[in-house]
Design an enzyme around this catalytic site. Structure first.
Site, PDB file in Angstrom:
ATOM      1  N   GLU A   1       0.826  -1.217   0.000  1.00 42.04           N
ATOM      2  CA  GLU A   1       0.000   0.000   0.000  1.00 42.04           C
ATOM      3  C   GLU A   1       0.857   1.264   0.000  1.00 42.04           C
ATOM      4  O   GLU A   1       0.489   2.296   0.562  1.00 42.04           O
ATOM      5  CB  GLU A   1      -0.967   0.027   1.200  1.00 42.04           C
ATOM      6  CG  GLU A   1      -1.739  -1.246   1.430  1.00 42.04           C
ATOM      7  CD  GLU A   1      -2.440  -1.786   0.190  1.00 42.04           C
ATOM      8  OE1 GLU A   1      -2.601  -1.047  -0.779  1.00 42.04           O
ATOM      9  OE2 GLU A   1      -2.814  -2.965   0.200  1.00 42.04           O
ATOM     10  N   GLY A   2       1.985   1.194  -0.675  1.00 41.22           N
ATOM     11  CA  GLY A   2       2.945   2.290  -0.706  1.00 41.22           C
ATOM     12  C   GLY A   2       3.972   2.075   0.386  1.00 41.22           C
ATOM     13  O   GLY A   2       3.640   2.083   1.574  1.00 41.22           O
TER      14      GLY A   2
END
Length: 582
Positions: A439-440
């Site tokens: 998610e990053g």
């Protein structure tokens, strides 16, 4: 084996004594019937499911793992009963809109229930976590017809969701993606045919439910290049007429951890999909889900850390080795429990203090999220929106960095037993590691914090946070308040220095800046918890005061080193060693 008891007493302390959620959420639309009794009952029931069904499935699921068969992905046997109990309680949808199958409870309650399921099993938690995020994106951007058709069964857990972004040539830089969407040719213009391959798709397929709903990023035929040409599509496993859709799992990734959670390579071969939102506006729509997932991933780190420190504390209280430095603490035993050795006590204290600080911050952000979603437009809603935006990268990165650290500390406390599979702590280390990546990555979170949250509008967002911290300082214990005041000053100097620094210097300092804001935020939460605990008279409250003092003593001094590194990076830039090889 690992130990996990849902920290319901700690959660009630946060909700009722620290955050006073009854007051914070009073008057918000849809929450008139939500009171302390209802919230406490929900937490108690969630604890039963997580402790009694999900946690027992965790180790067995890890040993068996998910498997790819010609019929699709088969989940570990232990997960089937656990998911059945989870779905029977409709726990996935407790904070979702009742108009589409949800129960309408506050997001803060959902965050705490989510932490419980993450503490019980990270691999299991991915199923409801992704489903909630996909539900949010569809609810915010899809047509009414799509919402009516797909959301109710996702809210109840009868179906699950997944997001398909990454391709072999593009991860963070989604502008490079190649998956394409062509008109279906059925004449009504309603559906599209998607072709391409995606990888690293968590829970893309399984046999726990009848359907899995993918949100897929792809390009329309007339798409402009880069991120401006990305559209979002809903692509289910099973079509409304009962036919299997045109996508398949090409392989499962062989991972360091999360063996019970299938991470898939998915091939879309003319799969039928429906456009979600406007053409070429898929990235903003997907970020509705992405931001939700970033908060979820931070909570994953907190949940794993709770299980880790509980296990370490239980082991340290029973394991007999040597004598305490000041003499025997248990002269009736052949040796003292290792918790009486200062270094062991230090490790347990750090793991506990960062876990409980993270829980408090995530819960406080959830209250702001409730306010941002339910308040009418105006200054209060704008303030809540600002604070959620500012602290989302902090919750994600700090929750997972501190979470991984806590699991490694627990492994160290257990010594050799922490390294072998029998005790389960090595699984915690393996499973939680990816939370710092997906998610990053946490480096990406740091760049987001610095570039999009601290710099714009003369530092409006961080100044909102600073004002809140400053207002609470006088009531805090003096030693904690003094240290936190210095952290607050360092954060303010950083915000002031950012505009004059080069983009490269800001990027070089970003990770340290995020860590500084994490210490500020966690320290603020511990100040509030210590202040609330001082009003109580139970041993529980004295324990909270001691843990707050430990956080101030063991963690907050790190801010001085961070401030020095940040100041040097922003003023002088960074001259990194050459990466060239002979």
């Amino acid at each position: 084996m690992t130990v996990y008891a849902a920290p319901v007493r700690d959660m009630r302390f946060l909700l009722h004594e620290v955050l006073d959620v009854s007051t914070a959420l009073a008057g918000l639309p849809g929450l008139a019937e939500v009171d302390a009794g209802l919230v406490d009952a929900v937490l108690a029931e969630a604890a039963k499911v997580c402790e009694g069904a999900v946690f027992p499935a965790n180790a067995a699921g890890d040993r068996e793992g998910a498997r790819l068969t010609p019929a699709g992905v088969v989940m570990p046997a232990a997960f089937h009963d656990a998911y059945r109990q989870w779905a029977e309680g409709a726990w996935t949808g407790i904070a979702l809109d009742p108009a589409y199958g949800g129960q309408g409870l506050p997001r803060v309650v959902d965050f705490l229930v989510t932490e419980m399921v993450c503490g019980a099993s990270l691999a299991f938690s991915i199923l409801p976590g992704l489903t909630r995020g996909a539900w949010q994106a569809i609810a915010a951007h899809a047509s009414d017809d799509l919402k009516r058709r797909w959301l109710p069964k996702m809210a109840t857990g009868e179906w699950t969701g997944a997001m398909a972004l990454t391709e072999p040539q593009c991860g963070t830089d989604l502008g490079l993606l190649r998956t394409r969407a062509e008109p279906d040719g059925d004449g009504d213009g309603d559906t599209w045919r998607l072709t391409g391959s995606k990888m690293f798709i968590s829970a893309a397929d399984h046999d726990l439910t009848d359907n899995v709903v993918h949100l897929v990023l792809a390009r329309l035929p007339d798409a402009p290049p880069g991120t401006r040409g990305i559209s979002l599509f809903l692509v289910p496993k099973v079509l409304p007429d009962g036919r299997r859709n045109g996508w398949s799992v090409g392989s499962l990734e062989e991972k360091m951890g999360l063996h019970a959670s299938p991470t898939c390579v998915v091939n879309y071969d003319g799969a039928v999909g429906w456009l979600v939102g406007e053409p070429h506006r898929g990235l903003p729509a997907m970020f509705t889900m992405m931001n939700d997932e970033r908060l979820f991933v931070g909570i994953q780190g907190i949940g794993a850390a709770e299980c880790a420190w509980q296990t370490a504390a239980a082991y340290a209280a029973e394991r007999l080795q040597g004598r305490a430095p000041d003499g025997p603490s248990r002269p009736d035993l052949p040796a003292d429990p290792i918790i009486h050795h200062p270094d062991v006590a230090r490790m347990v204290a750090i793991a506990r203090a960062t876990t409980e600080g993270g829980r408090a911050l995530a819960a406080w952000v959830a209250v702001q999220l409730d306010r941002a979603e339910r308040l009418p437009a105006g200054p209060e809603r704008e303030a809540a929106d600002d604070l959620v935006a500012l602290l989302t990268p902090v919750v994600k990165a700090a929750g997972t960095d501190f979470g991984f650290d806590a699991c490694v500390l627990a492994q160290q406390v257990l010594g050799g037993h922490g390294y072998v599979r029998e005790w389960g702590v090595e699984q915690l280390v393996r499973d939680v590691r990816v939370t710092q990546i997906y998610e990053g990555t946490n480096g990406v979170q740091a760049l987001d914090l610095v570039g999009r949250k601290l710099l714009p509008d003369g530092g409006r967002l961080p100044r909102r946070l600073s004002a809140l911290v400053d207002a609470d300082l006088p009531a805090m214990p003096p030693a904690l308040a003094d240290r936190l005041r210095r952290v607050l000053a360092a954060a303010a100097r950083t915000v002031d220095d950012l505009p004059a620094a080069s983009a490269t210097a800001r990027a070089a300092a970003a990770t340290d800046i995020l860590r500084l804001f994490a210490l500020l935020s966690y320290g603020w939460m511990w100040g509030r918890m210590a202040t609330a605990a001082a009003r109580g008279g139970e041993p529980f409250h004295a324990d909270k005061q001691a843990t707050a003092a430990a956080f101030a003593r063991l963690l907050l001094p790190e801010a001085e080193t961070l401030a020095a590194r940040i100041g040097a990076a922003l003023a002088e830039g960074q001259d990194w060693p050459s990466a060239a090889t002979a």
